[in-house]
Scaffold this active site. Structure first.
Site, PDB file in Angstrom:
ATOM      1  CB  SER A 183      42.333  50.599  44.405  1.00  0.00           C
ATOM      2  OG  SER A 183      42.922  49.336  44.167  1.00  0.00           O
ATOM      3  CG  HIS A 211      41.586  55.008  43.583  1.00  0.00           C
ATOM      4  ND1 HIS A 211      40.158  54.849  43.468  1.00  0.00           N
ATOM      5  CD2 HIS A 211      42.221  53.805  42.991  1.00  0.00           C
ATOM      6  CE1 HIS A 211      39.857  53.511  43.130  1.00  0.00           C
ATOM      7  NE2 HIS A 211      40.984  52.955  42.704  1.00  0.00           N
ATOM      8  CE  LYS A 242      39.613  53.947  39.688  1.00  0.00           C
ATOM      9  NZ  LYS A 242      38.754  52.975  38.981  1.00  0.00           N
TER      10      LYS A 242
END
Ligand SMILES: Cc1ncc(COP(=O)(O)O)c(C=O)c1O
Length: 397
Positions: A183, A211, A242
């Site tokens: 991250s 991610h 995300k």
């Protein structure tokens, strides 16, 4: 109250080391997910994980509105095991399992709770978790919660991991856990080698695709699918916070795993379920990731490569990788803060990441890109970052 004075003292110490965190009022700019409004100004947002720019997608807002209008509920009322599991959760989990080709899936309130819940359900006293040193805080906290031994291996160092696996050969259960894309660094885990080691040592393998979900893979399934190792990964974690542009998280794996988690994952059992209307929005987002996502991923991959190259060429110490997370390592906490402030004055929102989020001496600017940004916007931002870096003496080359 005198009993609380210690807190003032500790906060003063944090501030003196440029490590105090503060909240800043920041608003969305309607119709422009690549920007934010702060202090009356509109800033290019290079601090969000909204990788595909879906956070303002009208179809998602419409799905949530429709679910609310149909009486599906803004609040779920209790844990799913207590109040009953609503239809939108089942529909979402079926779609997730089909997308991941995993057999089953379970939705959690967020990625932090998913990691804490899954790790503490899989291992306990007498077990060992092998965890990359740069794994996300929620993984570290999940390991602490589990009471298993925490064997930290150096970042992406497979020789070190092997030595630790050798040392703990006799452990009751072994779990290897890694972020797929890290991250704060934006680089990827060596998933093929991890699969090899997992097989050799009879360990379970858990991959956090926070991610990489939505960003990699032919249908946005994540890095495991992109590399073709998904069938060898026992536990996949993903967040909806995300690339999906929303909130929530999922675990996908075998039906047995999901049955186990339904019985043993405490953050799932003892916490109220996501708002059902949100689950309807998540289902719409999942469809968009698979359908419209392909051209967004292509654009994001191209702009990430270009932005990285521009910053590297300018002479910054840029992290490795090909994800939309592009860190520029500054080192000193106060220097990173000054850099961030100078960027903001020039219309760019980019947060300074400092210890303990990253190791001491590696404070950085973490630029995160979105498919909502155009090539011109990013080229212009890279030029401004270069000029400011030059002025502040942050450039290494
Ligand atoms: C690798 C990783 N895992 C888990 C999380 C937590 O996810 P969530 O924000 O959904 O709680 C994050 C970031 O927030 C993350 O970066």
């Amino acid at each position: 109250m005198p009993e609380m004075i210690w807190m003032e003292e500790e906060l003063r110490a944090l501030a003196s080391e440029a490590r105090e965190r503060t909240l800043r009022d920041t608003d969305a700019v309607p119709g422009r997910p690549g920007y934010v409004r702060r202090g009356g100004r509109i800033l290019l947002n290079l601090s969000s994980n909204d990788y595909l720019g879906l956070s303002q997608h009208p179809a998602i807002a419409e799905a949530i509105r429709e679910a609310l209008a149909a009486g599906c509920g803004a609040g779920s009322g209790a844990s799913r095991l207590v109040t009953g599991s609503r239809t939108p959760y089942r529909e979402l989990e079926e779609a997730l399992a089909a997308w991941q080709r995993s057999g089953a899936a379970l939705v959690f309130a967020n990625g932090y709770m998913a990691n804490c819940g899954v790790i503490s359900a899989l291992v306990g006293r007498g077990d060992v978790v092998f965890s990359d040193r740069l794994n996300h805080a929620s993984i570290v906290d999940g390991i602490a919660l589990s009471r298993a031994e925490h064997a930290r291996y150096r970042h992406n160092d497979m020789a070190h991991l092997r030595r630790l696996l050798d040392k703990h050969k006799q452990a009751r259960r072994k779990l290897i856990v890694t972020d797929a894309v890290f991250s704060m660094d934006g680089d990827a885990a060596p998933l093929r080698e991890l699969v090899q080691l997992k097989r050799e040592y009879g360990a379970m393998l858990m991959v956090d695709e926070a991610h990489s979900g939505g960003v990699f893979g032919p249908r946005g399934e994540g890095l495991c699918h992109a590399l073709g190792v998904q069938a060898d990964v026992d536990v996949h974690i993903g967040t909806f916070s995300k690339a999906f542009g929303l909130y929530g998280a999922y675990v996908s794996g075998s039906p047995t795993l999901i049955r186990w988690l339904t019985n043993k994952a405490r953050p799932f059992i003892y916490s109220t379920a996501l708002p059902p209307a949100l689950a309807a929005g998540l289902l719409r987002s999942l469809m968009l990731v698979q359908t419209e996502g392909a051209h967004m991923r292509k654009r994001l991959a191209e702009s990430s490569a270009r932005f990285r190259a521009d910053l590297r060429e300018a002479g910054f110490a840029v992290g490795e990788g090909d994800s939309p997370i592009v860190p520029v390592i500054v080192g000193d906490n106060a220097a990173a803060l000054r850099f961030s402030e100078a960027l903001e004055a020039e219309g760019i929102a980019a947060v300074a990441i400092r210890p303990p989020t990253v190791p001491d001496g590696t404070a950085r600017l973490r630029f995160s890109l979105s498919a909502a940004h155009t090539g011109e916007e990013l080229a212009d931002a890279a030029a401004r970052i270069r000029d400011i870096g030059r002025r502040l003496g942050v450039l290494t080359g």
